[in-house]
Design a protein around this motif. Sequence first.
Motif, PDB file in Angstrom:
ATOM      1  N   ASP A   1     -25.619 -31.306  28.826  1.00 20.46           N
ATOM      2  CA  ASP A   1     -26.477 -32.102  27.946  1.00 20.46           C
ATOM      3  C   ASP A   1     -26.406 -31.565  26.512  1.00 20.46           C
ATOM      4  OD1 ASP A   1     -27.351 -33.699  29.994  1.00 20.46           O
ATOM      5  OD2 ASP A   1     -29.320 -32.744  30.197  1.00 20.46           O
ATOM      6  N   VAL A   2     -26.425 -32.471  25.553  1.00 22.77           N
ATOM      7  CA  VAL A   2     -26.538 -32.091  24.151  1.00 22.77           C
ATOM      8  C   VAL A   2     -28.013 -32.180  23.761  1.00 22.77           C
ATOM      9  CG1 VAL A   2     -25.842 -32.577  21.775  1.00 22.77           C
ATOM     10  CG2 VAL A   2     -24.223 -32.933  23.657  1.00 22.77           C
TER      11      VAL A   2
ATOM     12  N   VAL B   1     -30.349 -35.224  22.468  1.00 27.35           N
ATOM     13  CA  VAL B   1     -29.691 -35.815  21.299  1.00 27.35           C
ATOM     14  C   VAL B   1     -28.949 -37.067  21.765  1.00 27.35           C
ATOM     15  CG1 VAL B   1     -27.913 -35.484  19.539  1.00 27.35           C
ATOM     16  CG2 VAL B   1     -29.459 -33.600  20.140  1.00 27.35           C
ATOM     17  N   PRO B   2     -29.208 -38.222  21.165  1.00 25.43           N
ATOM     18  CA  PRO B   2     -28.518 -39.449  21.586  1.00 25.43           C
ATOM     19  C   PRO B   2     -27.007 -39.294  21.459  1.00 25.43           C
ATOM     20  CG  PRO B   2     -30.335 -39.956  20.082  1.00 25.43           C
ATOM     21  CD  PRO B   2     -30.172 -38.464  20.077  1.00 25.43           C
ATOM     22  N   PRO B   3     -26.252 -39.893  22.363  1.00 22.56           N
ATOM     23  CA  PRO B   3     -24.784 -39.774  22.328  1.00 22.56           C
ATOM     24  C   PRO B   3     -24.174 -40.242  21.009  1.00 22.56           C
ATOM     25  CG  PRO B   3     -25.517 -40.727  24.413  1.00 22.56           C
ATOM     26  CD  PRO B   3     -26.715 -40.663  23.528  1.00 22.56           C
ATOM     27  N   SER B   4     -24.854 -41.164  20.333  1.00 24.57           N
ATOM     28  CA  SER B   4     -24.328 -41.705  19.079  1.00 24.57           C
ATOM     29  C   SER B   4     -24.513 -40.768  17.895  1.00 24.57           C
ATOM     30  CB  SER B   4     -25.010 -43.038  18.761  1.00 24.57           C
ATOM     31  OG  SER B   4     -26.421 -42.856  18.641  1.00 24.57           O
ATOM     32  N   LEU B   5     -25.259 -39.688  18.088  1.00 19.67           N
ATOM     33  CA  LEU B   5     -25.604 -38.797  16.980  1.00 19.67           C
ATOM     34  C   LEU B   5     -24.770 -37.515  17.048  1.00 19.67           C
ATOM     35  CD1 LEU B   5     -27.672 -38.908  14.635  1.00 19.67           C
ATOM     36  CD2 LEU B   5     -29.174 -37.487  16.029  1.00 19.67           C
TER      37      LEU B   5
ATOM     38  N   VAL C   1     -32.385 -42.326  11.817  1.00 16.04           N
ATOM     39  CA  VAL C   1     -31.048 -41.921  11.381  1.00 16.04           C
ATOM     40  C   VAL C   1     -30.015 -42.919  11.910  1.00 16.04           C
ATOM     41  CG1 VAL C   1     -29.257 -40.152  11.583  1.00 16.04           C
ATOM     42  CG2 VAL C   1     -31.633 -39.480  11.195  1.00 16.04           C
ATOM     43  N   ALA C   2     -30.142 -43.275  13.163  1.00 18.24           N
ATOM     44  CA  ALA C   2     -29.185 -44.199  13.781  1.00 18.24           C
ATOM     45  C   ALA C   2     -29.210 -45.573  13.116  1.00 18.24           C
ATOM     46  CB  ALA C   2     -29.471 -44.325  15.274  1.00 18.24           C
TER      47      ALA C   2
END
Length: 274
Positions: free
Chosen positions: A27-28, A53-57, A230-231
């Motif tokens: 996991d991140v 942390v969302p995968p897109s970030l 941010v996204a």
Amino acid sequence: MPFTPGMEAAGVVTAVGPGLTGRKVGDVVAFVVNSMGSYAEEQILPAEKVVPVPPSLDPIVAASVILKGMTAHMLVRQCFKVEPGHTVLVHAAAGGVGSLLCQWANALGATVIGTVSTTEKAAQAKEDGCHHVIMYKEEDFVTRVNEITSGKGVDVVYDSVGKDTFQGSLACLKSRGYMVSYGQSSGMPDPLPMTELAAKALFLTRASLFAYTATRDELLQAAGEVFSNVASGILRVRINHKYRLSQVAQAHEDLEGQKTSGSVVLIPDRVFEQ
């Protein structure tokens, strides 16, 4: 000594304790803790202190925004809830928190006044949503705020500078305005008799992020809103400086010398080289 600085970071989970659910190896995650230790390649943390942390970030973005972003969230959504029509004063508008504050307050419909030290930082503050930028080394910020607001003053001051700006910040407020102190880069403000707040019935708070993220739900809500903004592009994270972890002394010298703006990120050497 021994002492390891650093309160925030992002990284990959390499191990979990027995019986732990909700987090797994790989996991991140990111974290902010009211203790030190993140200037390191690895750290042991309580599971409830980390947020996904969302995968897109990008993890580097997450590391740079988690503490400053949640601080900005606390300031504009909780200490004083910024709404359309408000006028706000942000000191150190080109700094890590200041940059996010200006963007967020502007997105919420406020008129944003920012103070900065250089023309380069003034240009950044403009890009980040400041409607008015004050070069505090060249002009008195209290006088300029008075001119900008036609003598009315601002609804709220966000002050991370402390001693050098504290009295001036109070003077910039309108009647029943809010003074939100959240740092003291120039030193602790002098003691203030409560009677000094009486003439304009001012509100004064010394904000602390950890009082606003004391529960797991509060932490997840704050971090989630930051990552979401941010996204969506509401918040633009300015990672203007990256240093190897082994260059940390230089990073601190540059910070102290006011040579930085936006976010400064330390990256472990082995990651930096990838």
